[in-house]
Design a protein around this motif. Structure first.
Motif, short mmCIF file in Angstrom:
data_model
loop_
_atom_site.label_atom_id
_atom_site.label_comp_id
_atom_site.label_asym_id
_atom_site.label_seq_id
_atom_site.Cartn_x
_atom_site.Cartn_y
_atom_site.Cartn_z
N SER A 140 0.83 -1.19 0.00
CA SER A 140 0.00 0.00 0.00
C SER A 140 0.87 1.25 0.00
N GLN A 141 0.42 2.28 -0.71
CA GLN A 141 1.09 3.57 -0.65
C GLN A 141 1.04 4.15 0.76
N TYR A 142 0.10 3.68 1.56
CA TYR A 142 -0.14 4.27 2.87
C TYR A 142 0.32 3.39 4.02
N GLU A 143 1.44 2.75 3.85
CA GLU A 143 2.07 2.00 4.94
C GLU A 143 3.56 2.20 4.87
N THR A 144 4.20 2.21 6.02
CA THR A 144 5.63 2.43 6.05
C THR A 144 6.40 1.14 5.75
N ASP A 145 7.58 1.29 5.18
CA ASP A 145 8.52 0.18 5.01
C ASP A 145 9.56 0.25 6.13
N PHE A 146 10.13 -0.89 6.47
CA PHE A 146 11.09 -0.97 7.57
C PHE A 146 12.36 -1.68 7.12
N ILE A 147 13.46 -1.28 7.72
CA ILE A 147 14.70 -2.05 7.64
C ILE A 147 14.81 -2.86 8.91
N SER A 148 15.18 -4.12 8.77
CA SER A 148 15.29 -5.03 9.90
C SER A 148 16.75 -5.27 10.24
N ALA A 149 16.99 -5.70 11.47
CA ALA A 149 18.34 -6.08 11.87
C ALA A 149 18.87 -7.24 11.04
N ALA A 150 17.97 -7.98 10.39
CA ALA A 150 18.39 -9.10 9.54
C ALA A 150 18.87 -8.65 8.16
N HIS A 151 18.65 -7.38 7.83
CA HIS A 151 19.02 -6.87 6.50
C HIS A 151 20.46 -6.34 6.54
N ASN A 152 21.38 -7.10 5.96
CA ASN A 152 22.77 -6.65 5.91
C ASN A 152 22.98 -5.72 4.71
N GLN A 153 24.20 -5.27 4.53
CA GLN A 153 24.49 -4.28 3.48
C GLN A 153 24.23 -4.86 2.09
N ASP A 154 24.49 -6.14 1.91
CA ASP A 154 24.22 -6.76 0.61
C ASP A 154 22.73 -6.71 0.27
N VAL A 155 21.87 -6.96 1.26
CA VAL A 155 20.43 -6.91 1.05
C VAL A 155 20.01 -5.48 0.70
N ILE A 156 20.56 -4.51 1.41
CA ILE A 156 20.20 -3.11 1.15
C ILE A 156 20.64 -2.69 -0.25
N GLU A 157 21.83 -3.09 -0.66
CA GLU A 157 22.32 -2.74 -2.00
C GLU A 157 21.44 -3.39 -3.08
N THR A 158 21.05 -4.65 -2.86
CA THR A 158 20.16 -5.33 -3.80
C THR A 158 18.82 -4.61 -3.88
N THR A 159 18.32 -4.17 -2.74
CA THR A 159 17.05 -3.44 -2.69
C THR A 159 17.16 -2.13 -3.46
N LEU A 160 18.25 -1.41 -3.26
CA LEU A 160 18.43 -0.12 -3.94
C LEU A 160 18.55 -0.30 -5.45
N GLU A 161 19.19 -1.37 -5.87
CA GLU A 161 19.28 -1.64 -7.31
C GLU A 161 17.90 -1.88 -7.90
N ALA A 162 17.06 -2.62 -7.16
CA ALA A 162 15.69 -2.85 -7.63
C ALA A 162 14.90 -1.55 -7.66
N PHE A 163 15.06 -0.72 -6.65
CA PHE A 163 14.41 0.60 -6.64
C PHE A 163 14.82 1.39 -7.87
N ARG A 164 16.13 1.41 -8.13
CA ARG A 164 16.65 2.21 -9.25
C ARG A 164 16.02 1.76 -10.57
N SER A 165 15.92 0.46 -10.79
CA SER A 165 15.36 -0.07 -12.01
C SER A 165 13.86 0.15 -12.10
N CYS A 166 13.17 -0.12 -11.01
CA CYS A 166 11.70 -0.07 -11.03
C CYS A 166 11.17 1.36 -11.02
N LEU A 167 11.84 2.28 -10.33
CA LEU A 167 11.43 3.68 -10.37
C LEU A 167 11.61 4.24 -11.78
N LYS A 168 12.71 3.87 -12.41
CA LYS A 168 12.97 4.37 -13.75
C LYS A 168 11.92 3.87 -14.74
N SER A 169 11.47 2.62 -14.57
CA SER A 169 10.50 2.05 -15.51
C SER A 169 9.09 2.54 -15.24
#
Length: 320
Positions: free
Chosen positions: A291-320
């Motif tokens: 939903s546009q009306y719910e917050t997203d969270f970063i968890s203690a289980a999300h290491n830097q590799d997960v965050i970088e993978t997430t940002l790459e997906a954001f970059r691709s999907c926002l552009k499209s």
């Protein structure tokens, strides 16, 4: 620190329901104020349709909720101290409490304007109205002392929920000793539940606190959140869109529109566009809130590799 006494329940919904009962029982007043768009669980008196005017009495937001159940619930917009002051004056001597999420999490996150929470605390004190902070989302996330520690506010009552149970069902309500001492069996305000203080949930909660307290966990999470938001803001600027990246601590959200400061403004964002974006992210292996009306969270289980993978997906999907 503001919770001089506390009681365990089984969910955030039970916690907010009990806190409001304590407020009503201790003041002898029936009316409550909630913030438009604020979510305080699934009990009748807070299931009120958002978006109404500052002094409009609530109407039920779910079938099966009698109108009488919400006739004593008043709504005011978030970040609007003038509307809050107007309501407090109009219903002087009739309001038991103001219940609010210090940071609106259910439609956001939407952050408090500078000085807003301090003004809400001052106005409630001046009008002899109890202040309840619903920290089901912000408690132990913004800091170990929740939003109230971060912003320097001392509410009369506080509610906590899912975050302290490590995935197990739990909730807490508590606050000033003189208020909590009125809860049965010490006083005449009834509250009970078969699974209150369940040993399994409390053990999970203690283990969760052990994790949050060690190795600078919260500060690491908050730094990850800040890094995530800065990277997302750079992407939005590069694309030249009027989108906004909002968040605090480990909470973040991309709004498909200007940054909202209240519920009405949040509703103007491109909900359908966000849902299409959500589907693209899901296809890319990233599960955001749907939903546009719910917050997203970063968890203690999300290491830097997960965050970088997430940002790459954001970059691709926002552009499209």
């Amino acid at each position: 620190p503001s919770m001089e006494r506390l009681r365990f329940v089984s969910s955030g919904t039970e916690a907010t329901m009990a806190a409001i009962r304590v407020a009503r029982g201790s003041t002898g007043r029936d009316m409550i104020i909630k913030i438009e768009g604020g979510f305080h669980g699934a009990h009748d008196s807070v299931l009120v349709k958002a978006g109404s005017g500052a002094t409009t009495l609530g109407i039920p937001d779910s079938r099966g909720v009698p109108r009488d159940a919400t006739k004593n619930t008043i709504q005011v917009p978030y970040n609007d101290p003038a509307a809050l002051e107007e309501v407090l004056e109009r219903f002087s001597g009739r309001i038991a409490c103001l219940i609010m999420e210090p940071v609106l999490g259910n439609i956001g996150p939407i952050l408090p304007d500078k000085g807003y929470l301090q003004t809400a605390r001052r106005l409630t004190e001046e009008n002899d109205v109890l202040l309840i902070f619903d920290e089901v989302i912000t408690g132990f996330r913004l800091s170990l002392g929740g939003a109230q520690e971060l912003f320097g506010i001392k509410p009369d009552l506080t509610t906590l929920g899912k975050i302290i149970g490590g995935g197990f069902p739990i909730g807490v309500f508590g606050g000033r000793a003189d208020l909590m001492d009125q809860v049965a069996p010490g006083g005449a305000i009834y509250q009970a539940g078969t699974y209150n203080g369940s040993p399994a949930s409390l053990a999970a909660g203690l283990a969760t606190l052990d994790v949050m307290e060690k190795e600078d966990t919260i500060n690491k999470l908050n730094r990850s959140g800040e890094s995530m938001r800065l990277a997302l803001k750079d992407m939005v600027e590069d694309l030249g869109q009027d989108w906004s990246v909002v968040g605090i601590a480990s909470m973040f959200k991309v709004f498909f529109g200007p940054e909202p400061h209240n519920y009405a403004q949040a509703l103007r964002c491109d909900r359908q566009g966000y849902f299409e974006f959500f589907r693209r992210m899901l296809d890319s292996g990233i599960f955001l809130t749907p939903s546009q009306y719910e917050t997203d969270f970063i968890s203690a289980a999300h290491n830097q590799d997960v965050i970088e993978t997430t940002l790459e997906a954001f970059r691709s999907c926002l552009k499209s």
